[in-house]
Design a protein around this motif. Structure first.
Motif, PDB file in Angstrom:
ATOM      1  N   GLY A  34      -2.963   3.441  11.101  1.00 44.18           N
ATOM      2  CA  GLY A  34      -1.883   3.684  10.137  1.00 44.18           C
ATOM      3  C   GLY A  34      -2.455   3.899   8.746  1.00 44.18           C
ATOM      4  N   GLN A  35      -2.511   2.808   7.971  1.00 41.99           N
ATOM      5  CA  GLN A  35      -3.014   2.884   6.596  1.00 41.99           C
ATOM      6  C   GLN A  35      -4.407   3.528   6.560  1.00 41.99           C
ATOM      7  OE1 GLN A  35      -3.539  -0.998   4.833  1.00 41.99           O
ATOM      8  NE2 GLN A  35      -2.734  -0.272   2.867  1.00 41.99           N
ATOM      9  N   GLY A  36      -4.613   4.438   5.587  1.00 43.86           N
ATOM     10  CA  GLY A  36      -5.859   5.209   5.566  1.00 43.86           C
ATOM     11  C   GLY A  36      -6.998   4.476   4.882  1.00 43.86           C
ATOM     12  N   TYR A 123       3.125  12.209  -0.915  1.00 47.11           N
ATOM     13  CA  TYR A 123       2.699  10.812  -0.973  1.00 47.11           C
ATOM     14  C   TYR A 123       3.844   9.939  -1.483  1.00 47.11           C
ATOM     15  CZ  TYR A 123      -0.423   6.914  -1.597  1.00 47.11           C
ATOM     16  OH  TYR A 123      -1.020   5.689  -1.502  1.00 47.11           O
ATOM     17  N   ASN A 172      -2.215  14.759   1.977  1.00 51.01           N
ATOM     18  CA  ASN A 172      -1.829  13.616   2.797  1.00 51.01           C
ATOM     19  C   ASN A 172      -0.318  13.725   2.984  1.00 51.01           C
ATOM     20  OD1 ASN A 172      -1.291  11.111   3.884  1.00 51.01           O
ATOM     21  ND2 ASN A 172      -1.827   9.940   2.055  1.00 51.01           N
ATOM     22  N   TYR A 203      -8.642  13.579  -2.012  1.00 46.54           N
ATOM     23  CA  TYR A 203      -9.412  13.922  -0.792  1.00 46.54           C
ATOM     24  C   TYR A 203     -10.288  15.143  -1.015  1.00 46.54           C
ATOM     25  CZ  TYR A 203      -6.158  10.598   1.231  1.00 46.54           C
ATOM     26  OH  TYR A 203      -5.439   9.454   1.490  1.00 46.54           O
ATOM     27  N   LYS A 234     -11.940   7.105  -1.877  1.00 44.13           N
ATOM     28  CA  LYS A 234     -12.060   8.067  -0.768  1.00 44.13           C
ATOM     29  C   LYS A 234     -13.451   8.687  -0.719  1.00 44.13           C
ATOM     30  CE  LYS A 234      -7.520   7.940  -0.686  1.00 44.13           C
ATOM     31  NZ  LYS A 234      -6.985   6.639  -0.733  1.00 44.13           N
ATOM     32  N   PHE A 319      -6.514  12.243   7.866  1.00 46.08           N
ATOM     33  CA  PHE A 319      -5.331  12.155   8.720  1.00 46.08           C
ATOM     34  C   PHE A 319      -5.081  13.369   9.609  1.00 46.08           C
ATOM     35  CE2 PHE A 319      -4.460  10.094   4.547  1.00 46.08           C
ATOM     36  CZ  PHE A 319      -4.593   8.787   4.988  1.00 46.08           C
ATOM     37  N   ARG A 364       1.615  10.155  11.867  1.00 44.43           N
ATOM     38  CA  ARG A 364       0.289  10.396  11.286  1.00 44.43           C
ATOM     39  C   ARG A 364      -0.705   9.348  11.786  1.00 44.43           C
ATOM     40  NH1 ARG A 364      -1.198   8.711   5.183  1.00 44.43           N
ATOM     41  NH2 ARG A 364      -1.851   6.857   6.343  1.00 44.43           N
TER      42      ARG A 364
HETATM   43  N1  GLN Z   1      -3.346   6.308   0.738  1.00 45.80           N
HETATM   44  C1  GLN Z   1      -3.317   5.441   1.880  1.00 45.80           C
HETATM   45  C2  GLN Z   1      -2.644   6.154   3.025  1.00 45.80           C
HETATM   46  O1  GLN Z   1      -2.005   7.168   2.853  1.00 45.80           O
HETATM   47  C3  GLN Z   1      -2.563   4.170   1.656  1.00 45.80           C
HETATM   48  C4  GLN Z   1      -2.622   3.535   0.350  1.00 45.80           C
HETATM   49  C5  GLN Z   1      -1.674   2.387   0.303  1.00 45.80           C
HETATM   50  O2  GLN Z   1      -1.681   1.557   1.197  1.00 45.80           O
HETATM   51  N2  GLN Z   1      -0.840   2.368  -0.672  1.00 45.80           N
HETATM   52  O3  GLN Z   1      -2.761   5.655   4.114  1.00 45.80           O
END
Ligand code: GLN
Ligand code: PMP
Length: 390
Positions: A34-36, A123, A172, A203, A234, A319, A364
Motif C-alpha cells: 500500500g503505502q509507498g 495525490y 502517483n 519521482y 524518494k 507504483f 494501486r
Molecule cells: N506518498 C506515499 C504514497 O503515495 C505516501 C505518503 C504518506 O503516507 N502520506 O504511498
C-alpha cells in the motif's frame, strides 16, 4: 465538543488511506504493498553523514531557507541533470518533505476565490490544501488506458480566472510520465492564461524503459511560471527523513518561503547535511535504484496478471495500477480491505486520488520492495483469487 466550529476542510476529512491501510496490514500480518516506502534503507554513507552531524553539530536552528550546503547541492543536481540554474541564495527553499513544500506553494500562490486546476488521479494532499486556502478547484481527469493530457481537457478547465495548476509527473498513482508533447501543450496554456504551475517532481528519477523526466520549468518561457518540488526520500530510499525542496524564480520562492517560515520555519540540520552528501556523491544509488525498480515493476506486473488482475502500464514511480474487474465486483476500498484481511496483501484503492465519482475497480500496488517479498505477495494473491473466484 462542537465539531461544527472546526475548520470544515480538515474536520470533514478522514485519516489518510496510507495510514489506514498500513495499520490494517500490521493488524493482519499482511505484506504492505500500500503505502509507498522501500523496504531497504538508502546509502549508509548518507546515514553516516547525518549521524556525524547529529553527534558533532550543528544542532540548533539552521537557516530558515535550508542549510546552505544542501541548497548548493540541490542547485548542482538541477544543473547536472536538467541544465537548470537556480541561485542557492534566493531560488531554493528546503522544506520538511515535499508535502510541506506543496502546502507552502499553495499557501504562497493561491488566494481565496482563485481557480486551481488539479489533474486526476491526483495525490491526496492537493485538494484539502487548496480548499483550505479557499481555491475553487477545477478538475482534469485523465482517462484510461493511456491517461494522456489532451488539449481538449486543458481547454475545458482553463479560463482567465485560472491561477495555478498542480502537475505531478511522474504521476502517483498511475505512473504516467508526461511526454514532450504534453509538456509543450501545458506550457502553451500556462502562457496563454497567465497561470503558475506547481510541479510535483518527487519521482523525477524513477522513470522506466529509457524514458526521460523533463521538468516543465525547463521549457521556454516557463522559468517565471513554474516551481519545481523535489523530495530526497524518494531519491535515496529514505522516505521517513522528510527532506523536500522547492526551486523557482526569486519572486515565487520569496512568497513560498513566507509560508514555509510559519509552517515549520526549518527542518533538521543533520538530515539536511546527510542529503547534501547524497546529492553530491551518491546519485549513482538513485540511478541504480531506478533500474532495479524497473525489474520489480515487471515482476509485479506478471504476478498481478497471473492472479487475475488487468494490469495497466507503469512508466515510472513506485507504483502500478490494476483493475479488479475480472476478479471482484465490490468498490475498490472494500476490495483492498478484504484483500488485506483475507489474502494478506495490502494495496491502495485508487478512488482516494479522485474528487467526485471516482472509478471503483482500480487499485494501486507499491513495488519498491525486495524481489522475494513481491514473489510472496504474488503467490498469496494467486492462491487467494484461485480459491475465491468472482
Ligand atoms: N506518498 C506515499 C504514497 O503515495 C505516501 C505518503 C504518506 O503516507 N502520506 O504511498
Ligand atoms: N507528492 C507525491 C506525488 C507523493 O507521492 C508524495 C509521497 N511521498 C509526496 C508528494 C510527499 O513527499 P514527502 O514524503 O517528501 O513529503
Amino acid at each position: 465538543m462542537r465539531r461544527d466550529r472546526f475548520n470544515p476542510v480538515f474536520s470533514g476529512l478522514g485519516t489518510t488511506i496510507f495510514t489506514v491501510m498500513s495499520a490494517l496490514a500490521v493488524e493482519h500480518d499482511a505484506i504492505n504493498l500500500g503505502q509507498g516506502f522501500p523496504d531497504e534503507d538508502g546509502p549508509e554513507a548518507i546515514r553516516e553523514a547525518a549521524a556525524a552531524a547529529l553527534r558533532n553539530g550543528p544542532n540548533q536552528y539552521p537557516p530558515m531557507q535550508g542549510v546552505l550546503e544542501l541548497r548548493r547541492a540541490i542547485a548542482g543536481h538541477s544543473r547536472e541533470f536538467y541544465g537548470l540554474d537556480f541561485d542557492p541564495l534566493s531560488e531554493i527553499v528546503v522544506t520538511s518533505g515535499a508535502t510541506e513544500a506543496l502546502g507552502d506553494c499553495i499557501m504562497g500562490l493561491v488566494a481565496p476565490g482563485d481557480e486551481a486546476v488539479v489533474i486526476e488521479p491526483c495525490y491526496d494532499s492537493y485538494r484539502p490544501m487548496l480548499e483550505a486556502m479557499g481555491a475553487k478547484i477545477r478538475t482534469i481527469r485523465l482517462a484510461p488506458p493511456d491517461f494522456r493530457l489532451t488539449e481538449a481537457a486543458l481547454a475545458a478547465v482553463f479560463s482567465p480566472d485560472t491561477k495555478v495548476i498542480l502537475v505531478n509527473s511522474p504521476l502517483n498513482p498511475i505512473g504516467r510520465v508526461l511526454d514532450q508533447g504534453e509538456l509543450e501543450l501545458l506550457a502553451s496554456f500556462l502562457t496563454r492564461y497567465d497561470v503558475y504551475a506547481i510541479c510535483d517532481e518527487v519521482y523525477e528519477h524513477l522513470v522506466f524503459d529509457g524514458r526521460k523526466h523533463v521538468p516543465l520549468i525547463s521549457l521556454p518561457g516557463m522559468r517565471e511560471r513554474c516551481v519545481r518540488v523535489g523530495s530526497a526520500g524518494k531519491m535515496f530510499s529514505l522516505t521517513g527523513w522528510k527532506i523536500g525542496w522547492v526551486c523557482g524564480s526569486r519572486t515565487l520562492i520569496e512568497v513560498i518561503t513566507k509560508a514555509h517560515q510559519f509552517n515549520t520555519f526549518t527542518t533538521s540540520p543533520a538530515l539536511q547535511l546527510g542529503i547534501a552528501e547524497g546529492l553530491r556523491h551518491h546519485m549513482d544509488f538513485a540511478l541504480a535504484n531506478t533500474s532495479a525498480l524497473q525489474t520489480k515493476r515487471n515482476q509485479i506486473a506478471q504476478a498481478l496478471q497471473a492472479a487475475g488482475f488487468d494490469v495497466l502500464k507503469s512508466e515510472g514511480t513506485y507504483f502500478i495500477t490494476a483493475s479488479t474487474r475480472k476478479i471482484a465486483n465490490e468498490p475498490d476500498t472494500v476490495f483492498c480491505k478484504r484483500m488485506t484481511r483475507e489474502a494478506r496483501v495490502a494495496a491502495i484503492p485508487l478512488s482516494v486520488f479522485y474528487g467526485d465519482d471516482p472509478p471503483s475497480d482500480l487499485v494501486r500496488f507499491a513495488f519498491c520492495k525486495m524481489p522475494a517479498i513481491i514473489d510472496e505477495a504474488g503467490g498469496r494473491l494467486a492462491r487467494h483469487f484461485a480459491s475465491h473466484p468472482r
